[in-house]
Design a protein around this motif. Structure first.
Motif, short mmCIF file in Angstrom:
data_model
loop_
_atom_site.label_atom_id
_atom_site.label_comp_id
_atom_site.label_asym_id
_atom_site.label_seq_id
_atom_site.Cartn_x
_atom_site.Cartn_y
_atom_site.Cartn_z
N ARG A 1 -51.28 -54.18 -12.44
CA ARG A 1 -50.18 -54.64 -11.65
C ARG A 1 -48.94 -53.66 -12.07
NH1 ARG A 1 -50.26 -60.34 -9.86
NH2 ARG A 1 -52.46 -60.70 -9.48
N ALA A 2 -49.32 -52.83 -12.86
CA ALA A 2 -47.96 -51.89 -13.18
C ALA A 2 -47.03 -52.88 -13.59
CB ALA A 2 -47.75 -50.73 -12.22
N ASN A 3 -47.37 -53.55 -14.70
CA ASN A 3 -46.43 -54.83 -15.11
C ASN A 3 -45.25 -53.89 -16.04
OD1 ASN A 3 -45.67 -56.67 -17.56
ND2 ASN A 3 -46.19 -57.99 -16.00
N ASN A 4 -43.89 -54.42 -16.08
CA ASN A 4 -42.81 -53.79 -16.71
C ASN A 4 -43.45 -53.88 -18.04
OD1 ASN A 4 -42.47 -56.58 -16.80
ND2 ASN A 4 -40.25 -56.37 -17.12
N ASP A 5 -43.97 -54.60 -18.60
CA ASP A 5 -44.49 -54.51 -20.15
C ASP A 5 -44.73 -53.14 -20.42
OD1 ASP A 5 -43.40 -56.87 -20.79
OD2 ASP A 5 -45.48 -58.04 -20.48
N LEU A 6 -45.58 -52.37 -19.64
CA LEU A 6 -46.01 -51.01 -20.03
C LEU A 6 -44.84 -50.29 -20.19
CD1 LEU A 6 -48.57 -50.48 -17.06
CD2 LEU A 6 -49.06 -51.09 -19.47
N ILE A 7 -43.74 -50.47 -19.74
CA ILE A 7 -42.46 -49.67 -20.08
C ILE A 7 -41.86 -49.98 -21.28
CG2 ILE A 7 -39.97 -49.33 -19.55
CD1 ILE A 7 -40.64 -50.30 -16.50
N ILE A 8 -42.28 -51.34 -21.87
CA ILE A 8 -41.69 -51.69 -23.11
C ILE A 8 -42.74 -51.12 -24.11
CG2 ILE A 8 -41.42 -53.69 -24.70
CD1 ILE A 8 -39.51 -53.58 -21.79
N ASP B 1 -46.62 -55.86 -9.60
CA ASP B 1 -45.23 -56.19 -10.22
C ASP B 1 -44.20 -55.15 -10.21
OD1 ASP B 1 -46.71 -58.36 -11.18
OD2 ASP B 1 -47.18 -57.86 -13.21
N ILE B 2 -44.65 -54.11 -10.46
CA ILE B 2 -43.53 -53.05 -10.00
C ILE B 2 -43.08 -52.90 -8.71
CG2 ILE B 2 -44.98 -50.86 -9.57
CD1 ILE B 2 -42.31 -51.04 -12.03
N HIS B 3 -44.25 -53.29 -7.78
CA HIS B 3 -43.40 -53.55 -6.42
C HIS B 3 -42.49 -54.52 -6.35
CE1 HIS B 3 -43.57 -54.55 -2.14
NE2 HIS B 3 -43.67 -55.90 -2.39
N VAL C 1 -48.52 -45.35 -10.57
CA VAL C 1 -49.35 -44.37 -11.20
C VAL C 1 -48.69 -43.47 -12.42
CG1 VAL C 1 -50.56 -41.95 -10.86
CG2 VAL C 1 -50.91 -43.95 -9.15
N VAL C 2 -47.46 -43.11 -12.03
CA VAL C 2 -46.68 -42.59 -13.24
C VAL C 2 -46.44 -43.55 -14.42
CG1 VAL C 2 -44.38 -41.75 -13.79
CG2 VAL C 2 -45.40 -40.96 -11.69
N LEU C 3 -46.25 -44.72 -14.23
CA LEU C 3 -45.99 -45.83 -15.18
C LEU C 3 -47.48 -45.89 -16.10
CD1 LEU C 3 -44.38 -47.66 -16.62
CD2 LEU C 3 -44.95 -49.50 -14.87
N ASN C 4 -48.52 -46.04 -15.40
CA ASN C 4 -49.69 -46.10 -16.03
C ASN C 4 -50.20 -44.87 -16.56
OD1 ASN C 4 -50.77 -48.63 -15.36
ND2 ASN C 4 -51.04 -48.15 -13.20
N LEU C 5 -49.82 -43.60 -16.19
CA LEU C 5 -50.13 -42.48 -17.06
C LEU C 5 -49.18 -42.22 -18.23
CD1 LEU C 5 -50.46 -39.68 -14.16
CD2 LEU C 5 -52.38 -40.75 -15.38
N GLY C 6 -47.71 -42.79 -18.10
CA GLY C 6 -47.00 -42.96 -19.27
C GLY C 6 -47.70 -43.41 -20.11
N PHE C 7 -48.09 -44.87 -19.77
CA PHE C 7 -48.81 -45.68 -20.77
C PHE C 7 -50.11 -45.09 -21.52
CE2 PHE C 7 -52.36 -49.00 -21.30
CZ PHE C 7 -51.71 -49.49 -22.13
#
Length: 190
Positions: free
Chosen positions: A150-157, A56-58, A110-116
């Protein structure tokens, strides 16, 4: 006594992020060294993994890259491995001036997941074993696993909402930052 309470509080806030990060680390090892087991395990958990993680982040990074090259990414995004059009907020495309590309998919994922995982520490810790059990089950649910794989953008939300929740507890400047973060998250979602 106050120091013991502070340490206990810190441990309660760190427990969930640590658990999630450890599980993520186990999946990273499986991906790197035991891919057949990685895919078999995810299929067994009801997931449909792509041949590489963070799909997804791809898609978002591909849209950013293609927009920079002049493509109308709302029609098609040939930079994307599946040629998917951009279906997310146009705010994601604002960063197309940055030299980011699909080559950064793994790093951004990886950065997005670690932030989550870190943002899980911003949640109020549950009380009692029942509360902890429910929180752990929600953290390890198939939907959370899907979003992380998937590193989905909902992790950002989620990250924005968790941080905003903490900021809203502060004095007025902090609260205003929280409001801005909530608005930004809403704009990214829709």
């Amino acid at each position: 006594m106050a120091r013991t309470r502070t340490l206990a509080g810190a441990a309660r806030h760190a427990a969930l992020p640590l658990l999630a990060a450890l599980l993520f680390g186990a999946f990273v090892i499986l991906w790197r060294d035991f891919q057949p087991l990685y895919f078999h395990l995810l299929w067994g958990l009801g997931q449909h993994p792509f041949w590489f993680p963070f799909l997804d982040i791809h898609a978002v990074l591909a849209s950013i890259e293609c927009q920079r090259m002049g493509f109308d990414v709302y029609v098609a995004s040939p930079c994307d491995v599946l040629n998917r059009p951009h279906v997310y907020s146009p705010l994601f495309l604002v960063v197309s001036f940055l030299p980011i590309s699909i080559g950064a998919t793994a790093v951004v994922g990886v950065v997005l997941n670690l932030g989550f995982f870190l943002s899980l520490g911003a949640l109020p810790p549950p009380s009692g074993w029942r509360g902890w059990s429910l929180m752990v089950l929600a953290t390890l649910s198939s939907m959370t696993l899907y979003a992380v794989e998937r590193a989905n953008n909902d992790l950002i939300i989620f990250i924005a909402a968790a941080v905003a929740g903490r900021l809203l507890l502060l004095s007025p400047p902090g609260r205003w930052s929280g409001y801005v973060l909530v608005m930004l998250a809403a704009l990214l979602k829709f």
